[in-house]
Scaffold this motif. Structure first.
Motif, short mmCIF file in Angstrom:
data_model
loop_
_atom_site.label_atom_id
_atom_site.label_comp_id
_atom_site.label_asym_id
_atom_site.label_seq_id
_atom_site.Cartn_x
_atom_site.Cartn_y
_atom_site.Cartn_z
N PRO A 195 39.48 48.84 42.94
CA PRO A 195 40.03 47.11 43.84
C PRO A 195 39.11 45.71 42.63
O PRO A 195 40.09 45.05 42.58
CB PRO A 195 38.87 46.83 45.00
N THR A 196 38.16 46.10 41.79
CA THR A 196 38.07 45.58 40.69
C THR A 196 39.25 44.82 39.34
O THR A 196 38.85 44.19 38.52
CB THR A 196 36.79 45.68 40.09
N SER A 197 39.64 46.23 39.32
CA SER A 197 40.55 46.44 38.20
C SER A 197 41.62 46.80 37.93
O SER A 197 43.16 46.30 37.36
CB SER A 197 39.99 46.93 36.66
N ARG A 198 42.33 48.02 39.06
CA ARG A 198 43.65 48.27 38.81
C ARG A 198 43.84 48.49 40.41
O ARG A 198 43.59 49.95 40.62
CB ARG A 198 44.47 49.36 38.49
N PRO A 199 44.08 47.32 41.28
CA PRO A 199 44.34 47.49 43.04
C PRO A 199 45.51 48.92 43.35
O PRO A 199 46.54 48.43 43.05
CB PRO A 199 43.95 46.79 43.39
#
Length: 165
Positions: free
Chosen positions: A50-54
């Motif tokens: 979720p913080t980079s490639r959700p």
């Protein structure tokens, strides 16, 4: 009704796989040739962060009707700001502008994810997806003629891209 976008959870994976498997027999949206299992898709699911490639569920009235994800592109540090986008919509909900809503949603998320370039790998014969991405300013950055063989038919793959800077 306006769709909601919520982070996908592992318990959503069976429904995500069900939606994905709907596309396989059509030979229009994936190069998989046989239905996939939830177990086989678990490693794919675990690549999302979720913080980079959700990976987001697309929900209508609380029902999971599709998903959209941002995947790593090529796995090398120099491509950190580039992501491949994937969108899959349940066959009973296609044609309701959910793909457009998903792309609009994604565009609003890119800055916080430090992504400035999106790629979409789309079969040349997937006219609905081609039209959706082109309508949203994506251009053909690559054309791979006849690289996929599905049921004895060779298919082209287009790499569509757009910069958000």
């Amino acid at each position: 009704m306006k769709p909601q976008f919520v982070y996908a959870q592992i318990e959503d994976l069976p429904r995500i796989v069900e939606i994905y498997n709907q596309t396989i027999p059509t030979r229009i949206a994936t190069a998989d040739l046989e239905l996939v299992s939830v177990k086989s898709r678990k490693p794919w699911f675990e690549t999302f962060d979720p913080t980079s490639r959700p990976l987001w569920n697309i929900k209508l009235d609380g029902n999971l009707v599709g998903f959209i994800g941002l995947e790593e592109f090529y796995g090398r540090p120099a491509y950190k700001k580039t992501s491949e986008v994937c969108i899959y919509i349940d066959q009973n909900f296609r044609g309701q502008k959910l793909g457009q809503a998903a792309l609009d949603f994604i565009a609003g998320q890119l800055k916080s994810l430090d992504i400035d370039t999106l790629l979409a790998f789309v079969f040349g014969h997937n006219i609905p997806s081609q039209n959706l991405f082109m309508k949203n300013g994506f251009k053909t950055w690559g054309h791979l003629p006849e690289v996929a063989l599905m049921d004895g038919v060779r298919r082209d793959l287009d790499i569509l891209g757009k910069r958000y800077y």
